[in-house]
Design a protein around this motif. Structure first.
Motif, PDB file in Angstrom:
ATOM      1  N   THR A 156       0.844  -1.193   0.000  1.00 22.09           N
ATOM      2  CA  THR A 156       0.000   0.000   0.000  1.00 22.09           C
ATOM      3  C   THR A 156       0.879   1.243   0.000  1.00 22.09           C
ATOM      4  O   THR A 156       1.726   1.402   0.878  1.00 22.09           O
ATOM      5  CB  THR A 156      -0.910   0.018   1.236  1.00 22.09           C
ATOM      6  N   PRO A 157       0.715   2.149  -0.971  1.00 25.88           N
ATOM      7  CA  PRO A 157       1.545   3.364  -0.999  1.00 25.88           C
ATOM      8  C   PRO A 157       1.343   4.221   0.245  1.00 25.88           C
ATOM      9  O   PRO A 157       0.218   4.320   0.748  1.00 25.88           O
ATOM     10  CB  PRO A 157       1.057   4.090  -2.260  1.00 25.88           C
ATOM     11  N   PRO A 158       2.434   4.834   0.738  1.00 23.78           N
ATOM     12  CA  PRO A 158       3.797   4.653   0.258  1.00 23.78           C
ATOM     13  C   PRO A 158       4.319   3.270   0.649  1.00 23.78           C
ATOM     14  O   PRO A 158       4.291   2.897   1.829  1.00 23.78           O
ATOM     15  CB  PRO A 158       4.579   5.753   0.973  1.00 23.78           C
ATOM     16  N   ARG A 159       4.767   2.521  -0.340  1.00 19.51           N
ATOM     17  CA  ARG A 159       5.201   1.152  -0.094  1.00 19.51           C
ATOM     18  C   ARG A 159       6.479   1.128   0.752  1.00 19.51           C
ATOM     19  O   ARG A 159       7.153   2.132   0.915  1.00 19.51           O
ATOM     20  CB  ARG A 159       5.426   0.433  -1.428  1.00 19.51           C
ATOM     21  N   GLY A 160       6.790  -0.051   1.267  1.00 17.72           N
ATOM     22  CA  GLY A 160       7.992  -0.150   2.084  1.00 17.72           C
ATOM     23  C   GLY A 160       8.131  -1.523   2.695  1.00 17.72           C
ATOM     24  O   GLY A 160       7.276  -2.397   2.534  1.00 17.72           O
ATOM     25  N   GLN A 301       1.937  20.384  -4.893  1.00 19.36           N
ATOM     26  CA  GLN A 301       2.607  19.081  -4.762  1.00 19.36           C
ATOM     27  C   GLN A 301       1.604  17.952  -4.923  1.00 19.36           C
ATOM     28  O   GLN A 301       0.482  18.015  -4.412  1.00 19.36           O
ATOM     29  CB  GLN A 301       3.276  18.999  -3.385  1.00 19.36           C
ATOM     30  N   LEU A 302       2.039  16.896  -5.622  1.00 20.19           N
ATOM     31  CA  LEU A 302       1.287  15.648  -5.721  1.00 20.19           C
ATOM     32  C   LEU A 302       2.187  14.543  -5.200  1.00 20.19           C
ATOM     33  O   LEU A 302       3.270  14.312  -5.743  1.00 20.19           O
ATOM     34  CB  LEU A 302       0.886  15.369  -7.169  1.00 20.19           C
ATOM     35  N   THR A 303       1.761  13.862  -4.132  1.00 22.88           N
ATOM     36  CA  THR A 303       2.595  12.845  -3.507  1.00 22.88           C
ATOM     37  C   THR A 303       1.731  11.681  -3.050  1.00 22.88           C
ATOM     38  O   THR A 303       0.557  11.856  -2.721  1.00 22.88           O
ATOM     39  CB  THR A 303       3.368  13.417  -2.304  1.00 22.88           C
ATOM     40  N   ASP A 304       2.333  10.485  -3.023  1.00 23.30           N
ATOM     41  CA  ASP A 304       1.624   9.320  -2.495  1.00 23.30           C
ATOM     42  C   ASP A 304       1.962   9.061  -1.038  1.00 23.30           C
ATOM     43  O   ASP A 304       1.560   8.053  -0.468  1.00 23.30           O
ATOM     44  CB  ASP A 304       1.909   8.075  -3.340  1.00 23.30           C
ATOM     45  N   ASP A 305       2.705   9.978  -0.413  1.00 18.56           N
ATOM     46  CA  ASP A 305       3.185   9.792   0.953  1.00 18.56           C
ATOM     47  C   ASP A 305       2.664  10.912   1.847  1.00 18.56           C
ATOM     48  O   ASP A 305       3.069  12.072   1.704  1.00 18.56           O
ATOM     49  CB  ASP A 305       4.712   9.788   0.959  1.00 18.56           C
TER      50      ASP A 305
END
Length: 533
Positions: A156-160, A301-305
């Motif tokens: 699931t973003p942000p992945r890790g 800004q466009l971010t998945d985190d």
């Protein structure tokens, strides 16, 4: 594999292998110890075990493989010692946002109260804060559920990375099987906020795009190119980005932002709107002062985190899947016609070195670029050469460049092996500094054992050269000795041969092109050691 019992139960081992099979994770990266042996009883024929000779190599290979295959990789480590050895590359996987499901062996539950030999005290705490989730299940029966949850969290973003500590006596316990489920992995942007971003871009006089690694991670290369072309906005690469997210021969490409506040502001002067897409705003490496943007410049800004959005110093931040957010912006955005900004001039070609001259890094990389295929994949860990690489080894296509977002050494060499595993048929080039290579040199053995067609190019300058560059920033006088930075007497050709890989040495200009050509055309791994100035 054994079948279920009359009451429908199976062993924890069978349940976990069934889940991994359903998740498409039939490759296991590991360096086993005693506490992991019960996992591998009746090892399924459709699984493969990839052995790394040190745990940092194991995690580095898994990271490269996961990025190349767009799926979480399964990693098996040995108790506290194995996780400790791997922590440098777990930190890098965290910063790379690479999905890894890491299991760590633990001593049997019955002896844990006695602090057993090789037991991991407070095992879930050891890898934190550099995993998204960490657990040692309360019961053996809960291990499959923990593995399933770990996979969904990792993806699931942000992945890790995530970690599950598993006592050695859990694997044979009977439990109910766990079915793999479909779990949404993407978030769609708040439409009102995204409309504000679109309005800011449409109303800009001279917009700039700052693209980061998440663009390429999320498969949004084409969408960011399309949006940049619609706006005729110059496109910069975010500081310390671990992926290439825009073609470096495109007319709108404007180069790389340095990880220094004042210099970023200097580069962005003249832009009234800056759109950071898939990138923090901004990643710094040294202390800076003053504003984060030129006076009067607006940040969107466009971010998945969500953490990246929360720490942005100014502007409007939208949390979304990068690709879905860009697709939505393409439907919303209708900018006025703008004049194409001036094209960034490419650096001039480097002249051939004089006879007897040490080989300039720029000339070596220029020659490599002349010889390599446009779609070959570069995995880089040569910090002192990266600014030169930006000028003389451009990246043109999506998913053809990988490096670490963490700054931690020991990633590039095993990651090149993992990427080669995940992209069979592609030519992978590991561009590694001599100091970096020694952090995970055992990866050569894994590449040789799997006969992967990876070309390892070692830039041998006989020192930790990046530290000499930083010495000036921290006040060292010109010519002042930096302790502990010299690397004499390393022989990478011998190190390659000792691990089953062919090695070639380049000391003179006329040797470089033939050696690189051999490595790039080979169907097995080849190392090229290049003496550079």
């Amino acid at each position: 594999m054994k079948t279920a019992t009359a009451n429908g139960t199976v062993s924890v081992r069978e349940a976990v292998f069934g889940l991994l099979r359903a998740f498409g994770m039939t490759t296991v990266f590991g360096n086993p110890g005693s506490t992991e042996l019960p996992l591998f009883m009746d090892f399924p024929d459709d699984f493969r075990y990839v052995l790394g000779l040190q745990e940092c190599v194991v995690v580095g290979m898994a990271d490269g493989y996961a990025q190349a295959t767009h799926n979480a990789a399964f990693v098996n480590l040995h108790s506290a010692a194995g996780v400790g050895h791997a922590m440098g590359n777990i930190f890098t996987a965290h910063r790379n946002q690479t999905p890894l499901v890491i299991t760590a062996g633990q001593q049997a539950r019955s002896i844990l109260p006695f602090e057993p030999f090789l037991g991991s005290t407070q095992a879930p705490e050891l890898p934190r804060p550099y995993v998204k989730w960490s657990v040692e299940p309360a019961r053996a029966e809960d291990v499959p559920l923990a593995i399933a949850r770990a996979y969904y969290i990792a993806m699931t973003p942000p992945r890790g990375p995530v970690l599950v500590s598993i006592p050695s006596d859990d694997w044979g316990v009977q439990t109910l099987p766990v079915d793999a489920r479909e779990v949404s992995r993407h978030l769609r942007a708040d439409p009102d906020l995204l409309a504000r971003v679109a309005a800011a871009l449409d109303g800009a006089r001279a917009p700039a795009f700052v693209v980061g690694a998440a663009v390429d991670r999320d498969g949004a290369w084409n969408e960011v190119v399309q949006l940049a072309e619609r706006h005729n906005g110059r496109v910069y690469v975010a500081p310390m980005s671990g992926r290439c997210s825009f073609p470096e021969d495109h007319p709108l490409w404007a180069g790389f932002l340095p990880p220094m506040r004042e210099r970023i502001v200097e580069r962005l002067v003249g832009h009234d709107v800056v759109f950071a897409v898939g990138a923090p705003a901004f990643t710094y490496h040294v202390e800076g002062h003053g504003p984060h943007l030129p006076e009067g410049t607006q940040l969107v800004q466009l971010t998945d985190d969500p953490q990246v959005a929360a720490r942005a110093p100014t502007g409007t931040s939208v949390v979304s899947s990068i690709r879905l957010g860009l697709l939505d912006l393409l439907t919303l955005s209708a900018p006025p016609r703008r004049v194409m900004p001036p094209r960034r001039a490419r650096p001039p070609r480097v002249a051939d070195p004089a006879p007897g001259e040490r080989l300039p890094v720029a000339w070596v990389l220029q020659t490599l670029n002349d010889l390599r295929a446009r779609d070959s994949i570069v995995v880089e860990e040569a910090p002192s050469a990266r600014p030169v690489m930006h000028d003389h080894l451009p990246i043109f296509e999506s998913q053809t460049f990988y490096t670490m977002c963490s700054g931690g050494l020991g990633y590039g060499l095993p990651a090149a092996v993992g990427v080669a595993m995940g992209r069979p048929g592609a030519k992978v080039i590991g561009l590694i500094g001599d100091g970096s290579a020694m952090y995970a040199i055992q990866a050569l053995w894994s590449a040789a054992q799997m006969a992967l067609p990876v070309a390892i190019v070692i830039l041998k300058n006989r020192r930790y050269a990046a530290l000499h560059e930083f010495a000036r920033i921290f006040g060292y006088r010109p010519g002042e000795q930096v302790p502990g930075t010299e690397l004499p007497d390393l022989d990478f050709v011998a190190l390659a041969a000792a691990q089953g890989m062919r090695g070639l040495r380049v000391e003179r200009a006329e040797q470089l092109r033939p050696a690189l050509s051999q490595a790039l055309q080979a169907t097995r791994p080849v190392l090229v050691e290049v003496e550079v100035a």
